[in-house]
Design an enzyme around this catalytic site. Structure first.
Site, PDB file in Angstrom:
ATOM      1  N   CYS A 146       0.851  -1.197   0.000  1.00 43.01           N
ATOM      2  CA  CYS A 146       0.000   0.000   0.000  1.00 43.01           C
ATOM      3  C   CYS A 146       0.879   1.237   0.000  1.00 43.01           C
ATOM      4  O   CYS A 146       1.567   1.510   0.985  1.00 43.01           O
ATOM      5  CB  CYS A 146      -0.887   0.025   1.237  1.00 43.01           C
ATOM      6  N   GLY A 147       0.859   1.968  -1.074  1.00 44.58           N
ATOM      7  CA  GLY A 147       1.674   3.180  -1.163  1.00 44.58           C
ATOM      8  C   GLY A 147       2.869   2.960  -2.074  1.00 44.58           C
ATOM      9  O   GLY A 147       3.634   2.022  -1.873  1.00 44.58           O
ATOM     10  N   VAL A 206      12.156   2.875  12.393  1.00 46.74           N
ATOM     11  CA  VAL A 206      13.216   3.415  13.249  1.00 46.74           C
ATOM     12  C   VAL A 206      14.581   3.228  12.584  1.00 46.74           C
ATOM     13  O   VAL A 206      14.992   2.107  12.295  1.00 46.74           O
ATOM     14  CB  VAL A 206      13.225   2.711  14.622  1.00 46.74           C
ATOM     15  N   GLY A 230       7.717   2.733  -0.864  1.00 49.78           N
ATOM     16  CA  GLY A 230       6.928   1.748  -1.594  1.00 49.78           C
ATOM     17  C   GLY A 230       7.614   1.329  -2.886  1.00 49.78           C
ATOM     18  O   GLY A 230       7.706   0.134  -3.195  1.00 49.78           O
ATOM     19  N   GLY A 285      16.000   6.795   2.872  1.00 44.03           N
ATOM     20  CA  GLY A 285      16.306   6.424   1.497  1.00 44.03           C
ATOM     21  C   GLY A 285      15.407   5.301   1.041  1.00 44.03           C
ATOM     22  O   GLY A 285      14.950   4.505   1.847  1.00 44.03           O
ATOM     23  N   LYS A 342      10.604   8.028  16.875  1.00 44.05           N
ATOM     24  CA  LYS A 342      11.496   6.864  16.839  1.00 44.05           C
ATOM     25  C   LYS A 342      11.990   6.517  18.237  1.00 44.05           C
ATOM     26  O   LYS A 342      12.090   5.346  18.611  1.00 44.05           O
ATOM     27  CB  LYS A 342      12.668   7.149  15.903  1.00 44.05           C
ATOM     28  N   ARG A 344      -2.561   5.805  -4.632  1.00 41.75           N
ATOM     29  CA  ARG A 344      -3.427   6.794  -5.272  1.00 41.75           C
ATOM     30  C   ARG A 344      -2.991   7.022  -6.718  1.00 41.75           C
ATOM     31  O   ARG A 344      -3.784   7.152  -7.602  1.00 41.75           O
ATOM     32  CB  ARG A 344      -3.379   8.118  -4.501  1.00 41.75           C
TER      33      ARG A 344
END
Lengths: 433, 433
Positions: free
Chosen positions: B9-10, B130, B15, B299, B202, B45
């Site tokens: 998802c994403g 994290v 993603g 990243g 975090k 989306r």
């Protein structure tokens, strides 16, 4: 809650550490593992008076542990090749899981041991064999499982790193080796450490579990540090490099590089900054990039930490449902501690203070006296020349650790002095030692 | 071999990275996981033209992933609070395991999410939330399971660390922030990073999973770096300290300290040496002592590395027998590569050379010409004054990387020159970049 029963073989440095940590942290470890880790039997040629065995059965024959039907996990901490191998193979035949700290055993006989374990359906875990307490086997086998790992390189022998660190002061190898022996960092026969054999054992294991090639210790190249001189160390420093005894495994198209030798590394690289008996392992993965794992590579409880992590892994795998293997926050919900978060007034910290003092007699004395009234000790103080010729003199103070409440009061008192301009600048400081 | 089916998802930074690494390293990951990790559905989306979805079903509605009966693991990479929470809770209700990189979601709603997941018997994993690709959640929850963890402290926001690193050159906060924004390190609205909110998310998670207290983000103290001046950084350096934006969690008898603020740390401490956008987390345990975990904290593929490690964990737990959860050497035996170990002649390395040249005209030219003949490039060269007034001049050379075979030939040629005294001293060098 189901118990997982361990049998400890060997009560040397690591065996004693494992016994002590399992005993001391029993409740905490149970809260993490989801079951009790029970010491069901201990075996060692010699018993140790300093360990409180209580009613735990003790044998002088380590093979009693393998025979004990109560024991689920055999913990091999006797070291060496032959008897250790016999013990581990016997444990596997008896259907016991095995946890070992024996890098030599795994590097030399691992392929055979894992083959037998696979057929018997038991775990053989060896985190403690590589880099002591640093969970680097877990990092390469699990944490970096997405990556094609190309390079694993590390300072994986604390004795050698201690010697090279001390040699930076211009001291000769033989002199520092003697000191390392006196301090108990090096064995009477230092061959395994200074010739790189111990590092090659660990590198062999890291290369296999990171890169995915069979264990091939006999093909590792090993060069010791006895030939390194303070003269070359000094030249390397001038060039911006530090000399470290590294194990390096690198995947190339044609094959694997597997080598232990003195190595120049740029001073600016984090691994060059790892000094003394500490270890560090660098791992390069194609997705993650460069990561590093740092900590104590030896010692009774540091190594025990890794031994017990392996035991907890076995316990979580065999005693809990697969979807509950690791509790969400590391501890079973009922084992969480509902400790309050302290207000900032209640924290403890050292402090950097910058005070813009007006250039009047006695200001410094007033500041010092305010700090003293609030029980704040000064670690160091710098009075700077005024940069702005504006009659304000920056006073820089580093304090010892104190409760923040005291510091807030002291700062309020200082700011209400007529001899201070503006606010006191405050940055917290930590020594982490 | 059973498949484990994931739904992503994403398709933002993380993603896309997750999709690419899962695709590129599919065979390697299957060899590690003991089953295929199949991307069963992707939802976002907006689709991305640069990803090769092939015949993988794509939806613009992320909730399609939760509804898809094929999906075993829902990978939540949309970020934010509300929709992400709805998605995760819906996945749990549908009996799906969840992997997320969403630190804000876990820090703020984690207690509720874990409670629901526990009841539903599903995994919710959040390593990627994290410190990006650094497997530090695995370290505290598993690798250090033997320890009472007292302190967790870290550089857990790369943007802030980049800014403070650049400010050491005397630059102002606002100027460096602008540069960080131009470089894409900082968001247009940098509040989350520079005010310490991201770091506090975090830290909250690290404190809970390391120390074993419930998540209590709302009680964390947060102080940003906008008030740090190059002037104070310079004073700190003079005192032997570096200013870092740290998250610190510390167990005290009365409670937990949970705070993010600029902090002076001794330059000699490894964490002070962590510069730029990199992250590092220090963990102190009662058995292990002090350990540190270092690497890229953000990243696309670095974070994907952690996302996929969590997916592999789920796959290993649900698709393999408990005693075979992690293969002995990290890979299933049939997935090991039988790559040969290269001979030392075939390795590649840079070299430090020390040559005792006799003080005769043209010696340096001869040395340079031998290196050149063997295709060896010189990185730097130092000709030292003779220390012994014995007519021997030490020449120190650092070379670029070359095959060791060439270096051996060059050294043999140099040693056969009449102008060289004794053996050429050779130490290998590595840049690790």
């Amino acid at each position: 809650m189901k118990d997982v029963n361990v049998g400890i073989c060997g009560l040397g440095t690591v065996g004693g550490g494992t016994f002590n940590v399992l005993t001391r942290n029993a409740a905490l470890i149970a809260g993490r593992a989801g079951c009790n880790i029970r010491i069901a039997r201990v075996a060692s040629r010699r018993n140790r008076d300093d360990l409180e065995l209580g009613d735990i059965p003790f044998s002088t024959d380590i093979f009693d542990v393998v025979q004990d039907p109560d024991v689920d996990v055999v913990v091999e901490l006797i070291g060496g090749y032959d008897t250790a191998k016999e013990l581990v193979m016997s444990a596997i035949r008896h259907g016991k899981h095995v946890v070992t700290a024996n890098k030599a055993l795994i590097a030399v006989h691992g392929n055979e041991i894992f083959d037998a374990a696979e057929k018997a359906g038991v775990v053989v875990a060896y985190e403690a064999g590589v880099a002591g307490g640093i969970p680097v086997i877990k990092a390469v086998r699990e944490g970096l499982a997405a990556n094609r790992i190309d390079t694993v390189a590390g300072i994986i022998n604390g004795t050698g790193n201690f010697i090279l660190t001390e040699m930076r002061a211009g001291r000769e190898f033989s002199e520092v080796l003697k000191e390392a022996q006196d301090l108990g960092y090096a064995e009477a026969d230092p061959t395994f450490d200074v010739e790189g054999i111990d590092a090659a054992h660990k590198l062999t294991i890291l290369a296999s579990s990171g890169i995915g090639v069979p264990l091939q210790f006999e093909k590792a190249y090993t060069e010791g540090i006895a030939g390194v001189t303070p003269y070359d160390i000094a030249h390397a420093e001038q060039l911006g490099y530090r000399v470290k005894h590294l194990g390096i495994a690198r995947r190339r198209e044609e094959g694997i590089e597997l080598r232990v030798h003195p190595t120049l590394v740029p001073k600016a690289h984090l691994i060059a900054q790892v000094d003394g008996v500490l270890n560090a392992v660098m791992v390069d993965g194609d997705a993650v990039g460069q990561t590093m794992y740092y900590g104590p590579g030896a010692g009774d409880e540091a190594t025990a930490s890794a031994v017990i992590a392996d035991i907890v892994d076995v316990a979580r795998a065999v005693a809990t449902a697969s979807d509950q293997r690791v509790p969400y926050l590391g501890f079973r919900p009922e084992a969480m501690e509902d400790l309050p978060v302290l207000s900032m007034e209640d924290i403890q910290s050292a402090y950097y203070l910058r005070i813009q003092a007006l250039d009047r007699p006695g200001v410094l004395a007033k500041i010092a006296s305010i700090l003293s009234e609030h029980g704040i000790n000064i670690e160091s103080i710098m009075q700077k020349e005024s940069e702005f010729k504006d009659g304000r003199i920056p006073v820089i103070i580093l304090t010892h650790t104190v409760q923040e409440r005291q510091m807030n009061l002291a700062i309020a008192d200082m700011e209400s002095l007529g001899d201070i301009d503006g606010k006191v600048i405050r940055i917290r400081a930590e020594n982490f030692n």
